[in-house]
Scaffold this motif. Structure first.
Motif, mmCIF file in Angstrom:
data_model
loop_
_atom_site.group_PDB
_atom_site.id
_atom_site.type_symbol
_atom_site.label_atom_id
_atom_site.label_comp_id
_atom_site.label_asym_id
_atom_site.label_seq_id
_atom_site.Cartn_x
_atom_site.Cartn_y
_atom_site.Cartn_z
ATOM 1 N N THR A 78 -27.149 6.231 20.833
ATOM 2 C CA THR A 78 -27.214 5.434 19.323
ATOM 3 C C THR A 78 -26.130 4.435 19.085
ATOM 4 O OG1 THR A 78 -25.299 7.329 18.804
ATOM 5 C CG2 THR A 78 -27.810 7.861 18.071
ATOM 6 N N ASP A 100 -29.546 5.999 -0.536
ATOM 7 C CA ASP A 100 -30.603 6.302 0.435
ATOM 8 C C ASP A 100 -32.027 5.705 -0.016
ATOM 9 O OD1 ASP A 100 -32.593 7.489 2.147
ATOM 10 O OD2 ASP A 100 -32.250 9.564 1.595
ATOM 11 N N SER A 102 -34.537 4.987 2.155
ATOM 12 C CA SER A 102 -35.489 5.613 3.156
ATOM 13 C C SER A 102 -36.744 5.607 2.778
ATOM 14 C CB SER A 102 -35.058 6.605 4.179
ATOM 15 O OG SER A 102 -35.104 7.884 3.149
ATOM 16 N N VAL A 129 -29.036 4.211 3.658
ATOM 17 C CA VAL A 129 -29.882 4.890 4.827
ATOM 18 C C VAL A 129 -31.224 4.177 4.396
ATOM 19 C CG1 VAL A 129 -30.967 7.140 5.631
ATOM 20 C CG2 VAL A 129 -28.470 7.119 4.773
ATOM 21 N N ASN A 151 -26.380 2.005 12.889
ATOM 22 C CA ASN A 151 -27.131 2.450 13.924
ATOM 23 C C ASN A 151 -28.101 3.441 13.482
ATOM 24 O OD1 ASN A 151 -25.570 4.811 13.078
ATOM 25 N ND2 ASN A 151 -24.704 5.193 15.207
ATOM 26 N N ASP A 153 -29.821 7.193 13.354
ATOM 27 C CA ASP A 153 -29.234 8.455 13.266
ATOM 28 C C ASP A 153 -29.845 9.252 14.783
ATOM 29 O OD1 ASP A 153 -31.742 9.246 12.922
ATOM 30 O OD2 ASP A 153 -31.626 10.279 10.880
ATOM 31 N N SER A 154 -29.142 10.493 14.810
ATOM 32 C CA SER A 154 -29.428 11.086 16.186
ATOM 33 C C SER A 154 -30.859 11.297 16.626
ATOM 34 C CB SER A 154 -28.896 12.343 16.409
ATOM 35 O OG SER A 154 -29.149 13.267 15.401
ATOM 36 N N THR A 155 -31.821 11.378 15.260
ATOM 37 C CA THR A 155 -33.084 11.459 15.543
ATOM 38 C C THR A 155 -33.926 10.200 15.796
ATOM 39 O OG1 THR A 155 -33.861 11.395 13.215
ATOM 40 C CG2 THR A 155 -33.106 13.361 13.985
ATOM 41 N N ARG A 160 -28.785 3.708 9.698
ATOM 42 C CA ARG A 160 -27.485 3.844 8.807
ATOM 43 C C ARG A 160 -26.648 2.480 8.742
ATOM 44 N NH1 ARG A 160 -25.497 9.159 11.616
ATOM 45 N NH2 ARG A 160 -25.513 7.526 13.127
#
Length: 171
Positions: A78, A100, A102, A129, A151, A153-155, A160
């Motif tokens: 990430t 948000d 998204s 986001v 960057n 997110d972990s998924t 973000r």
């Protein structure tokens, strides 16, 4: 600690005339941090590569004996992207605005972010986001004198971004 791979063999699904995309996406959703997916298929699933890239995965292909393929999808790091003038985003103040976006289609997130920034004082930070990396927003922020850092997110499914309002709107 190394990356752990879960395995999904879609060859039986395809042999039965089925479509494995749902099973692949369910397997990806079931991955935890530090996990990748090993996919076994009778052909290279090239359309899947771009889908997985958008989700934050890199791929490596190995041809197996008999003409089948093993594709290993590894989560990419990430990496934090920043505007050129950012010195230390870790020392920015806490965001005064958080959104948000998204669920919005482009260009709405960009329009909303630029509009919100106009109402903020210089030095204030906005957090948002987004559903994808805002490639067209980056030059607009720079042109207007704002700094940004962001960057995935972990998924790999959401981008973000933190934006520090510049001293003046240099449009």
């Amino acid at each position: 600690m190394g990356l752990e791979f879960k395995e999904l063999d879609v060859r039986p699904i395809l042999a039965a005339g089925g479509e494995p995309f749902q099973a692949i996406m369910a397997a990806v959703e079931g991955l935890g941090p530090g996990q990748g997916l090993t996919l076994l298929a009778p052909f290279q699933p090239q359309p899947l590569y771009s889908v997985m890239q958008r989700k934050g995965f890199l791929h490596q292909v190995n041809e197996l004996e008999g003409g089948d393929f093993e594709v290993r999808f590894s989560p990419r790091a990430t990496e934090v992207l920043t505007s050129e003038d950012v010195q230390d985003a870790n020392n920015w103040p806490e965001p005064s605005q958080s959104f948000d976006f998204s669920d919005l289609d482009p260009p709405q997130p960009m329009v909303r972010i630029l509009s919100e920034l106009e109402t903020m004082a210089p030095g204030e930070v906005l957090f948002a986001v987004l559903a994808r990396e805002p490639l067209f927003l980056f030059p607009e922020l720079t042109k207007r004198g704002h700094q940004w850092a962001g960057n995935f997110d972990s998924t790999g499914s959401a981008f973000r971004i933190m934006i520090k309002r510049g001293a003046q709107d240099a449009r």
